[in-house]
Design a protein around this motif. Structure first.
Motif, short mmCIF file in Angstrom:
data_model
loop_
_atom_site.label_atom_id
_atom_site.label_comp_id
_atom_site.label_asym_id
_atom_site.label_seq_id
_atom_site.Cartn_x
_atom_site.Cartn_y
_atom_site.Cartn_z
N MET A 52 9.51 0.76 -1.87
CA MET A 52 9.50 1.34 -0.08
C MET A 52 7.58 1.02 -1.04
N LYS A 53 6.76 1.60 -0.06
CA LYS A 53 5.43 2.21 -0.09
C LYS A 53 5.04 3.53 -0.61
N ALA A 111 1.31 -5.24 -0.30
CA ALA A 111 2.41 -4.62 0.90
C ALA A 111 1.62 -4.54 2.61
N GLY A 112 0.66 -4.24 2.34
CA GLY A 112 -0.02 -3.69 2.87
C GLY A 112 -0.30 -5.17 4.11
N LYS A 165 1.16 -2.49 -3.62
CA LYS A 165 0.46 -1.53 -2.38
C LYS A 165 -0.20 -1.69 -1.97
N ASN A 166 -1.65 -3.04 -1.76
CA ASN A 166 -2.26 -3.06 -1.97
C ASN A 166 -1.17 -4.39 -1.10
N LEU A 220 5.89 3.10 -3.86
CA LEU A 220 4.86 2.72 -5.31
C LEU A 220 3.81 3.18 -4.89
N ASN A 221 3.62 4.14 -4.10
CA ASN A 221 3.04 5.65 -3.81
C ASN A 221 2.67 6.19 -5.12
#
Length: 128
Positions: free
Chosen positions: A84-85, A124-125, A121-122, A88-89
Motif C-alpha cells: 500500500m502507498k 505507484a503514482g 513509491k514513484n 511505502l511512505n
C-alpha cells in the motif's frame, strides 16, 4: 531526360547534393522534403532510446531492476496482498541502518532497500 548512361546523375541520389532530411526514427534520406522519390542515405532507427530526464536525474537503472525484488527483501509471499502507498511512505521515512517492523517481520533498512522503496513509491503514482 534522366537516363542511366555514363556520367548521368539520378535525380535524388545522395551525390546530387540537393539536400537531405531526417526522419523521426533517425534515418537520413535524400531531398530537402520527403517525397515518393526520396531514397535512404543512412539507416537509423536501431538507436538505443535515450534515458528520460527522471531516469537520468535519479540514476534508476530500469533495465537492471528485477521484478518482485522489493517483495523478496521484505519477506513477502508472492500471493500476499499488494504494497500500500501508506506502507511505502512509512518505509521511505526510515533512515539507512535503522531496524523497523513490516507486517510482523523485523528488518533493517539498507541503501538498496531504500532505493527500491523509493522506486516503488514513484511507480505507484504512475497511471496504469
Amino acid at each position: 531526360m534522366y537516363g542511366s548512361g555514363r556520367g548521368m546523375k539520378k535525380k535524388n541520389s545522395p551525390k546530387n547534393n540537393k539536400g537531405v532530411h531526417k526522419m523521426p526514427d533517425g534515418t537520413v534520406m535524400s531531398g530537402k522534403v520527403h517525397t515518393s522519390k526520396s531514397r535512404v542515405i543512412k539507416k537509423g532507427g536501431s538507436r538505443v532510446p535515450k534515458q528520460s530526464k527522471a531516469e537520468a536525474q535519479s540514476g534508476i537503472p530500469f533495465d537492471e531492476l528485477k521484478e518482485g525484488s522489493l517483495k523478496r527483501m521484505l519477506k513477502m509471499k508472492k500471493d500476499s496482498k499488494p504494497l500500500m502507498k501508506g506502507e511505502l511512505n512509512r518505509m521511505s521515512k526510515v533512515e539507512d541502518g535503522e531496524e523497523f517492523d513490516f507486517r510482523g517481520n523485523k528488518l533493517k533498512m539498507t541503501k538498496l532497500m531504500k532505493r527500491r522503496v523509493n522506486l516503488a513509491k514513484n511507480m505507484a503514482g504512475f497511471k496504469k
